[in-house]
Scaffold this motif. Structure first.
Motif, PDB file in Angstrom:
ATOM      1  N   TYR A  32      46.744  37.312  52.850  1.00  0.00           N
ATOM      2  CA  TYR A  32      47.645  37.875  51.833  1.00  0.00           C
ATOM      3  C   TYR A  32      48.677  38.794  52.470  1.00  0.00           C
ATOM      4  O   TYR A  32      49.872  38.679  52.200  1.00  0.00           O
ATOM      5  N   ILE A  33      48.234  39.702  53.335  1.00  0.00           N
ATOM      6  CA  ILE A  33      49.209  40.656  53.885  1.00  0.00           C
ATOM      7  C   ILE A  33      50.134  39.980  54.890  1.00  0.00           C
ATOM      8  O   ILE A  33      51.285  40.367  55.025  1.00  0.00           O
TER       9      ILE A  33
ATOM     10  N   GLU B  10      46.439  46.223  42.179  1.00  0.00           N
ATOM     11  CA  GLU B  10      46.935  44.851  41.966  1.00  0.00           C
ATOM     12  C   GLU B  10      46.908  44.050  43.269  1.00  0.00           C
ATOM     13  O   GLU B  10      46.552  42.877  43.288  1.00  0.00           O
ATOM     14  N   ASP B  11      47.310  44.717  44.348  1.00  0.00           N
ATOM     15  CA  ASP B  11      47.316  44.020  45.641  1.00  0.00           C
ATOM     16  C   ASP B  11      45.906  43.674  46.088  1.00  0.00           C
ATOM     17  O   ASP B  11      45.667  42.586  46.608  1.00  0.00           O
ATOM     18  N   PHE B  12      44.964  44.613  45.877  1.00  0.00           N
ATOM     19  CA  PHE B  12      43.597  44.353  46.336  1.00  0.00           C
ATOM     20  C   PHE B  12      42.966  43.198  45.548  1.00  0.00           C
ATOM     21  O   PHE B  12      42.255  42.374  46.110  1.00  0.00           O
TER      22      PHE B  12
ATOM     23  N   ASP C 226      37.746  46.190  43.988  1.00  0.00           N
ATOM     24  CA  ASP C 226      38.928  45.472  43.484  1.00  0.00           C
ATOM     25  C   ASP C 226      39.089  44.114  44.191  1.00  0.00           C
ATOM     26  O   ASP C 226      39.426  43.121  43.544  1.00  0.00           O
ATOM     27  N   THR C 227      38.845  44.105  45.511  1.00  0.00           N
ATOM     28  CA  THR C 227      38.950  42.802  46.201  1.00  0.00           C
ATOM     29  C   THR C 227      37.858  41.864  45.681  1.00  0.00           C
ATOM     30  O   THR C 227      38.074  40.671  45.537  1.00  0.00           O
ATOM     31  N   LYS C 228      36.691  42.454  45.366  1.00  0.00           N
ATOM     32  CA  LYS C 228      35.585  41.643  44.839  1.00  0.00           C
ATOM     33  C   LYS C 228      35.966  41.050  43.474  1.00  0.00           C
ATOM     34  O   LYS C 228      35.624  39.913  43.162  1.00  0.00           O
ATOM     35  N   LEU C 229      36.694  41.849  42.667  1.00  0.00           N
ATOM     36  CA  LEU C 229      37.155  41.339  41.367  1.00  0.00           C
ATOM     37  C   LEU C 229      38.026  40.103  41.577  1.00  0.00           C
ATOM     38  O   LEU C 229      37.953  39.135  40.826  1.00  0.00           O
TER      39      LEU C 229
END
Lengths: 284, 261
Positions: free
Chosen positions: A107-108, A158-160, A243-246
């Motif tokens: 993503y990054i 949002e990014d995570f 958040d990344t897990k979401l």
């Protein structure tokens, strides 16, 4: 102590650790010995671009060097050409696979380019080549530190979540995607994820289905006994990691063709609940 | 080395302007002379390691990432007024974030047109330094200049082909994050786009310049190239993301394209 003095003390320390005489160091920095000695006698710091040749070989950043805030043994390993070594901070309780970080790195890289990605990894003292295999193990601190650093650069929830959702893009064409696509419905898919496939992401947590309803499924999660033996609760992730897990959970129904799926956190151990819980909403 | 020094120079200049310092004030903060700042800002001097560290600490920048990427990332979201940099002949009525035009800038770099682009903007009184702050708001009309330049240099085809791939990556992230279906995606495109109207028509998608959009004769070619790009980019998204097969892009007239799905 002035920073200029600190600069030369720290450089001297590196020379001692790597057993580098002035001539060898000058070859790495691509400067003449005369220029080097003149700068040293006047305690004048060396130009950043020259020092960056050395930082690259050691896999450390400017901040690491000035603040002496890095894993010296790891830097030495990197200097000797070891690509897959990890700093001590990431080398115990290695219950996380590289898979999740690979999604985030993708993503990054897509958003900000490969220099940005490589620089983030240099801040963590990890060689980018470490992530050429999703099965490679490390501890959860890698993901935690990675998210903290990105947040410092302005990336937010949002990014995570979006990083986690890259999971589908990265894995859809591979064997993991093939296995996940083979399920007949979302319930069956999540039963498999909780019982089997979650181990392909990490062994820090146990996952289990807590509730099923039309268009949504709740997944509970608790730290494994094994993880708690080595890590305390506070070390087991952070809100950014959640958040990344979401994002990852929200992407799973996509393997079965649901374009509009997302996850939300409904219970959190950091907020006093006895377990974590994620609600995954999907369209059939 | 020269390229790096110019990169450093731009970072020093841009940061100073963003924080509204003059050279003397910045020199005082870094405990160096104004002459040194001047040399750093025109690229005749590169920073030493300690100076760079102090500079980044002063402005809460991550030293390594700023050096490696050449972009300025700040922890706090930008709430800028756009008054820090000269906008020249451009209006701030419609704005876009720098990071959203980065795909086009990357394509200009690949085609060797970036310096021409900067000259064009400077001739119009626009301060190109702001283009290294991804979260900064810049005039939307820059897009027309980018496409106008590609067109004028007869590189519009290569430019479109290079840009659609960058565009696809950007939209892929967006669709994935917002869980958009095709209908929502078309709605989203209309909301972000001030020049065009995108609508589903039977089994096709029509992309056309909105009827009350005013543009000059000089802008006409740029607008048509941008329209061509938009239609091709959209068709690629439909193919790669929404798995449509056998898509055709047909020019309907000078100001509209039909994407057959």
């Amino acid at each position: 102590m002035k920073l200029q003095e600190k600069f030369w003390l720290n450089l001297n320390q590196i020379q001692n650790i790597l057993l580098l005489d002035d001539g060898s160091l000058c070859r790495i920095l691509d400067i003449s010995k005369e220029t080097f000695l003149k700068a040293k006698s006047k305690q004048r710091p060396i130009e950043l671009e020259r020092m960056d040749y050395l930082f690259d070989r050691l896999g450390i950043t400017i901040d690491h060097f000035i603040e002496e805030n890095y894993d010296i043994a790891q830097a030495r390993e990197r200097f000797m050409g070891e690509q897959y070594a990890l700093p001590a901070r990431y080398s115990y309780a290695k219950f996380s696979k590289s898979r999740t970080i690979i999604n985030c790195l993708k993503y990054i890289e897509l958003s900000y380019g490969s220099n940005f990605k490589n620089s983030i990894l240099r801040s963590l003292q990890i060689d980018p080549r470490f992530f050429d295999n999703p099965e490679r193990l490390m501890n959860i601190n890698v993901l935690t530190d990675f998210c903290v650093l990105l947040n410092k650069l302005g990336l937010n929830k949002e990014d995570f979540v979006a990083m986690g959702k890259m999971s589908y893009i990265v894995n859809n064409e591979g064997p993991l995607g093939e296995r996940l696509r083979s399920h007949r419905n979302v319930n069956e898919l999540f039963e498999d994820i909780c019982s089997n496939e979650s181990k392909n992401f990490d062994l820090n947590f146990d996952y289990y289905i807590t509730r099923v309803s039309n268009g949504s499924i709740h997944v509970g999660s608790r730290p494994t006994e094994m993880a708690l033996e080595y890590l305390n609760h506070a070390e087991l992730g952070s809100n950014f990691v959640c958040d990344t897990k979401l994002g990852v959970f929200g992407s799973f129904p996509q393997y079965l063709g649901s374009k509009a799926s997302y996850a939300e956190k409904t219970r959190c151990m950091r907020e006093g609940h006895s377990y974590y819980e994620y609600k995954i909403n999907y369209s059939s | 080395m020269i390229h790096s020094r110019l990169k450093f120079a731009q970072i020093f200049r841009t940061t100073r302007k963003l924080f509204k310092y003059n050279q003397k004030e910045l020199a005082n903060r870094l405990d160096i002379t104004q002459g040194t700042i001047s040399k750093l800002e025109n690229g005749s001097l590169g920073p030493d390691t300690v100076l760079w560290y102090q500079f980044c600490k002063e402005f809460d920048l991550v030293a390594d990432i700023t050096y490696k990427t050449g972009y300025l990332f700040f922890a706090n979201k930008m709430t800028s007024t756009g008054l820090e940099f000269k906008m020249g002949l451009f209006s701030l009525d419609r704005t876009i974030k720098v990071r959203e035009i980065l795909p086009f800038i990357q394509s200009l770099e690949e085609l060797g047109l970036i310096e021409d682009f900067h000259i064009l903007l400077r001739d119009r009184g626009f301060d190109t330094d702001m283009l290294i702050i991804p979260e900064y708001f810049v005039p939307f009309d820059l897009i027309l200049d980018i496409f106008g330049l590609a067109n004028a240099q007869n590189k519009d085809k290569e430019f479109i082909s290079s840009s659609v791939n960058h565009y696809l990556i950007e939209k892929l992230n967006l669709i994935n994050y917002l869980e958009l279906n095709l209908k929502d995606f078309v709605l989203h495109l209309n909301s972000e786009e001030p020049f065009f109207n995108i609508q589903k028509k039977d089994k096709n998608i029509l992309v056309n310049v909105i009827s009350d959009f005013r543009f000059s004769i000089e802008e006409q070619d740029a607008l048509q190239t941008y329209l061509n790009f938009k239609a091709k980019a959209l068709s690629l998204v439909l193919k790669k993301v929404f798995n449509f097969k056998g898509i055709k892009v047909l020019k309907h007239d000078n100001f509209s394209y039909l994407i057959g799905v």
